[in-house]
Enzyme design. Sequence first.
Site, PDB file in Angstrom:
ATOM      1  N   TYR A 153       0.877  -1.236  -0.115  1.00 57.26           N
ATOM      2  CA  TYR A 153       0.055  -0.054  -0.103  1.00 57.26           C
ATOM      3  C   TYR A 153       1.042   1.306   0.088  1.00 57.26           C
ATOM      4  O   TYR A 153       1.659   1.738   0.932  1.00 57.26           O
ATOM      5  CB  TYR A 153      -0.825   0.018   1.401  1.00 57.26           C
ATOM      6  N   LYS A 181      -1.402  -1.376  -4.153  1.00 63.48           N
ATOM      7  CA  LYS A 181      -2.567  -0.523  -3.982  1.00 63.48           C
ATOM      8  C   LYS A 181      -2.008   0.982  -4.006  1.00 63.48           C
ATOM      9  O   LYS A 181      -1.103   1.408  -3.230  1.00 63.48           O
ATOM     10  CB  LYS A 181      -3.425  -0.338  -2.617  1.00 63.48           C
TER      11      LYS A 181
END
Length: 318
Positions: A153, A181
Amino acid sequence: MTPTDPMTPTASPAASPTARPFGRALCAMVTPFTPDGVLDLDGAQRLADHLVARGCDGLVLSGTTGESPTTTDAEKASLITAVRQAVGTRASVVAGVGTSDTLHTAALAREAGKAGADGLLVVAPYYSRPPQDAVEAHFREIADATELPLVLYDIPARTGVRIEPDTLLRLAEHPRIVAVKDCSYDFLAAQKVMSRTDLAYYAGCDEHVLALYAVGGAGFVSTVANVAPGHLRAVLDAFDAGDTARAVRLQHRATPLIEAMMAGGLPGTVTAKALLTALGLPSGPVRPPLRPADRETTDGLRAAYDHLTGPDRADLPG
């Protein structure tokens, strides 16, 4: 829903397990609480079922939107188990386990596996601002501590540290690091990594859903999908069907809601919970230090939602 309704989920001929390890349309799900702030597992199960029935093929739990900084380790594990029971094999369950502490993150990763997660969302270690060699070592230690695949992330606006493209290129060599992400707001970096690795890139910013998908992204991990899962999935479906003009119209139509939820000065957790409550869906309050949206903000969110879902969709033919 009729077959021509843009909110109707359709099969995607382009989707493949290797390119999209957790599906295409993933919701960064809120964590429902009771009115007095206790974890609401029944509400979480009802919300998870609702989201999957409306087009989500993956749910990300205990991320930023899921208020992970204010939920306990035990609550995180209980949430995974409850949602897994609710959705069964209909959707993937990705557990947020990232913290600023490598040992704590590794422990959470192991517990998430025991609780039934299919994958892990691991944010860059925040606050301490480690250099890139330490960031890389952190992710490798987490990947070595579990048998589950990892989504890295990258959200430097919150963590204070990038996962630099060259770091991602090296981390892509690890067999359990499979996806990113992307909230970096760096399209060039994303394309550099996508062109040189097999990492699946998920748009973490709702305004980038179509843009990242069009250059090879895997799909999205979306906060807005808490309230508009079918519409955002329809963007991907239209693109996969070759109707890029319709995909653009669908993305543009979502822009007012995306702006209201994600660029209005409040965290997406706050706006998502306000709108879910207004729609009569499980949500509950946010935990301190977050504060609930006021009435004016909630009314504006509802107006943006009504614009998206209203009957005047002649510009969006099936």
